[in-house]
Design a protein around this motif. Structure first.
Motif, PDB file in Angstrom:
ATOM      1  N   ASN A  33      92.152  -2.848  92.829  1.00 39.22           N
ATOM      2  CA  ASN A  33      93.229  -2.322  93.693  1.00 39.22           C
ATOM      3  C   ASN A  33      92.929  -0.996  94.295  1.00 39.22           C
ATOM      4  OD1 ASN A  33      93.608  -1.496  91.047  1.00 39.22           O
ATOM      5  ND2 ASN A  33      95.903  -1.022  91.455  1.00 39.22           N
ATOM      6  N   ILE A  34      92.013  -0.363  94.005  1.00 45.16           N
ATOM      7  CA  ILE A  34      91.569   0.832  94.466  1.00 45.16           C
ATOM      8  C   ILE A  34      90.284   0.831  95.441  1.00 45.16           C
ATOM      9  CG2 ILE A  34      91.110   3.117  93.919  1.00 45.16           C
ATOM     10  CD1 ILE A  34      92.219   2.535  91.031  1.00 45.16           C
ATOM     11  N   PRO A  35      90.272   1.558  96.722  1.00 48.12           N
ATOM     12  CA  PRO A  35      89.165   1.770  97.348  1.00 48.12           C
ATOM     13  C   PRO A  35      87.971   2.621  97.070  1.00 48.12           C
ATOM     14  CG  PRO A  35      90.955   2.762  98.434  1.00 48.12           C
ATOM     15  CD  PRO A  35      91.315   2.284  97.097  1.00 48.12           C
ATOM     16  N   VAL A  36      87.227   2.076  96.028  1.00 49.52           N
ATOM     17  CA  VAL A  36      86.445   2.811  95.527  1.00 49.52           C
ATOM     18  C   VAL A  36      85.345   3.540  96.344  1.00 49.52           C
ATOM     19  CG1 VAL A  36      84.310   3.195  93.436  1.00 49.52           C
ATOM     20  CG2 VAL A  36      86.616   1.810  92.990  1.00 49.52           C
ATOM     21  N   GLU A  37      84.859   3.010  96.992  1.00 44.27           N
ATOM     22  CA  GLU A  37      83.783   3.152  98.174  1.00 44.27           C
ATOM     23  C   GLU A  37      84.644   4.364  98.902  1.00 44.27           C
ATOM     24  OE1 GLU A  37      81.497   1.786 102.056  1.00 44.27           O
ATOM     25  OE2 GLU A  37      81.286   0.625 100.252  1.00 44.27           O
ATOM     26  N   LYS A  38      85.734   4.339  99.588  1.00 46.56           N
ATOM     27  CA  LYS A  38      86.529   5.319 100.317  1.00 46.56           C
ATOM     28  C   LYS A  38      86.725   6.627  99.590  1.00 46.56           C
ATOM     29  CE  LYS A  38      90.848   5.835 102.790  1.00 46.56           C
ATOM     30  NZ  LYS A  38      92.222   4.955 103.113  1.00 46.56           N
ATOM     31  N   CYS A  39      87.030   6.259  98.220  1.00 45.94           N
ATOM     32  CA  CYS A  39      87.221   7.471  97.462  1.00 45.94           C
ATOM     33  C   CYS A  39      85.983   8.265  97.180  1.00 45.94           C
ATOM     34  CB  CYS A  39      88.068   6.933  96.043  1.00 45.94           C
ATOM     35  SG  CYS A  39      89.406   6.253  95.964  1.00 45.94           S
TER      36      CYS A  39
END
Length: 95
Positions: free
Chosen positions: A64-70
């Motif tokens: 549920n977390i946009p890891v790449e964006k983060c």
């Protein structure tokens, strides 16, 4: 003072461990969080504040977390598997 935004209800037994002199923990009213604590809220469409340095997923996985964006923004993403264990184990043991 570090500001932590909780996007889902997080048990007080966890948030109470944070020193109140160093951390403000709230479910709303924090426009520029230093960190986010989340269980199931979807963050893929969320605008990441410039102040954000970490996202803690209280449970297993980070779907549920946009890891790449983060990663691109330098935001550390991690999960707490113990949070998952304490909610799922009693259910599975009851079966």
């Amino acid at each position: 003072m570090k500001n932590i935004l909780c996007l889902n209800k997080i048990a007080a037994c966890g948030t109470d461990l944070l020193d109140k002199n160093e951390y403000t923990v709230a479910t709303d009213g924090i426009d520029a969080p230093d960190a986010i604590m989340v269980r199931s809220a979807q963050l893929h469409d969320m605008e990441m504040p410039e102040t954000l340095t970490a996202i803690a997923r209280c449970g297993a996985g980070v779907n549920n977390i946009p890891v790449e964006k983060c990663t691109e923004k330098g935001v550390v993403v991690f999960n707490d598997k113990l949070g998952f264990k304490t909610t799922v184990v009693p259910v599975t043991e009851a079966e």
